[in-house]
Write an enzyme that holds these catalytic residues in place. Structure first.
Site, PDB file in Angstrom:
ATOM      1  CB  ALA A 137     -24.229 -11.686   7.810  1.00 48.30           C
ATOM      2  CB  ILE A 139     -24.068  -6.035   7.154  1.00 42.25           C
ATOM      3  CG1 ILE A 139     -24.779  -7.031   8.081  1.00 42.25           C
ATOM      4  CG2 ILE A 139     -25.045  -5.340   6.221  1.00 42.25           C
ATOM      5  CD1 ILE A 139     -25.715  -6.376   9.077  1.00 42.25           C
ATOM      6  CD  GLU A 140     -22.572 -10.157  11.389  1.00 41.10           C
ATOM      7  OE1 GLU A 140     -21.729 -10.647  12.151  1.00 41.10           O
ATOM      8  OE2 GLU A 140     -23.800 -10.376  11.492  1.00 41.10           O
ATOM      9  CG  MET A 141     -16.973 -12.224   8.658  1.00 39.96           C
ATOM     10  SD  MET A 141     -16.768 -13.720   9.661  1.00 39.96           S
ATOM     11  CE  MET A 141     -15.353 -14.468   8.886  1.00 39.96           C
TER      12      MET A 141
END
Lengths: 341, 114
Positions: A137, A139-141
């Protein structure tokens, strides 16, 4: 009229002997709850092609704590799912790539192996499928799988670990997800919480207030409508009427009216260790959580029909919080892995 | 004459009702312990005929919300409590996947045939 008395004198004698015994057994071991909160009937579904082995768990543990899994090489799964913080991050909502604050809180991974659906909106049915989602993702990792596979192939120590865990399968999205899932399935309650001791018959394991709180939980306060079983969840999705909840939640996955703003029922195991609460981190304390439910929710749009104004007294609210605090297992040390290089 | 035609209407009406009742049946599918149950047994598949009426009855103390987004039958019965049943008539041939929106582990597939 002649009424014939059945000749079962011996049976009556036996029953009269057994009744006091049964009463003693009942008061010492059985709690008259509407749901079975004990660990007796717990069941974890594990895919046939990914049964647990020591090599798979060790590989999954290394991957889980390895920041090289992220695009920045700085964020690991364990950054947000921190064992020192109840496998969560202590934040209202998670922080991802580039320090950006996200919309949803980090759920604990405790007992997630028992969950029928993963993520707050349940979009993955297996841990194997879930595990590689946040890695990729943006926006995550913020990692691409092609790059990650190449990076892991270039770390000498990982090759033998993958080979031991999944012989001949190589390093791939599939084997990465399977290994992490195997590790996550080891993060489970050991039922050493005071509540469990009380369920097993130790009457003094929890206070009188907590015992009253449990009765409320399982009755007047309606908590048991959703928080059921050993893991205190119905594996279901509900809109509990949080204020400013414009997140569609489960509705994004299944377009059914009742799912607008509905999120997965989280476990309550170790709940005192994982503030803030709710999918959006709206409440800092369990006291605030109980106040929310007592009011029957705030935003009444598409509110779950299980939510009702409770009219709890101040003492009853305290009892409920005291009960929730008995769900914390005995604290254990957790050893971090030494990562391969 | 009037009496005789009235008699025919009654007989014909009776025959139609009789034949209809032999074709279309009414079945109750219970929701119990977060499972679909038919005649007390857990079921994840069931065969029905076009025109059959299925009553989805909630036997759990919490709410269920039965729905289907299948091509041949789309419906959303809404949330309803213990003891309440809501009916669906299946009017097209095909397979219908039915779930509870609140508890998506609850699943049953109906095979609707002529």
């Amino acid at each position: 009229m002649n009424i014939k008395t059945p000749q079962y004198g011996w049976l009556r004698y036996l029953v009269s002997l057994l009744i006091p015994f049964a009463l003693i057994m009942n008061t010492s071991t059985s709690i008259a709850a509407k749901s079975d909160y004990s660990s007796v009937n717990k069941k974890m579904r594990i895919p046939a092609n990914n049964q647990a082995t020591a090599a798979r768990i060790a590989l999954g543990k290394a991957l889980f704590f390895d920041p090289r899994l992220s695009g920045s090489n700085w964020i690991s799964c364990g950054t947000c799912h921190n064992p020192a913080l109840g496998w969560s991050d202590g934040l209202p909502t998670a922080i991802g790539e580039g320090q950006k604050v996200l919309d949803r809180s980090t759920p604990t991974i405790l007992n997630t192996g028992y969950n029928r659906h993963q993520f707050w909106d349940g979009r993955s049915k297996t841990l194997e499928a879930q595990a590689t989602g946040p890695i990729q993702a943006g926006i995550e990792m913020n990692q691409t799988m092609d790059v990650l596979v190449k990076e892991l192939e270039s770390i000498k120590g990982y090759g033998p670990m993958f080979e031991a865990a999944y012989p001949g399968e190589g390093i791939s999205e599939d084997t990465i997800g399977k290994a992490i899932a195997n590790f996550e399935r080891t993060i489970v309650s050991d039922y050493s919480a005071p509540f469990d001791h009380w369920l097993r018959g130790n009457k003094k394991a929890i206070s009188a207030s907590a015992q009253r709180g449990f009765k409320l939980f399982d009755g007047k306060a309606r908590c048991n409508f959703c928080h059921q079983g050993h893991n205190f969840t119905d594996d279901g999705f509900h809109n509990i009427g949080l204020a400013n909840n414009d997140d569609p939640g489960r509705y994004a996955i299944a377009k059914v009216e009742v799912l607008k703003g509905a999120f997965k029922t989280p476990t309550l195991r170790d709940i005192a260790r994982t503030p803030p609460y709710m999918h959006n981190g709206a409440y800092a304390t369990l006291v605030e959580v109980i106040e929310h439910y007592d009011a029957g929710g705030k935003d009444k749009r598409n509110l779950s029909p299980s939510m009702k104004k409770l009219n709890l007294t101040k003492q009853e609210k305290t009892d409920l919080v005291n009960f929730l605090e008995t769900l914390t297992d005995k604290q254990k040390e957790f050893a971090l892995p030494v990562l391969p290089n | 004459m009037k009496f005789r035609s009235l008699l025919w209407v009654v007989v014909a009406g009776g025959l139609i009702t009789f034949s209809h009742s032999t074709i279309a049946k009414e079945v109750t599918i219970d929701q119990k312990d977060k499972s679909f149950m038919i005649n007390g047994k857990q079921a994840d598949a069931y065969a029905v005929k076009v025109g059959d009426k299925i009553n989805f009855r909630n036997m759990d103390p919490w709410f269920h919300n039965i729905f289907s987004l299948s091509d041949i039958k789309t419906f959303d019965l809404g949330s309803y409590p213990q003891g309440e049943a809501r009916p669906v008539v299946f009017d097209k041939v095909g397979r219908v996947e039915i779930e509870c929106a609140i508890h998506p582990q609850m699943f049953i597939e109906l095979d609707v045939s002529n």
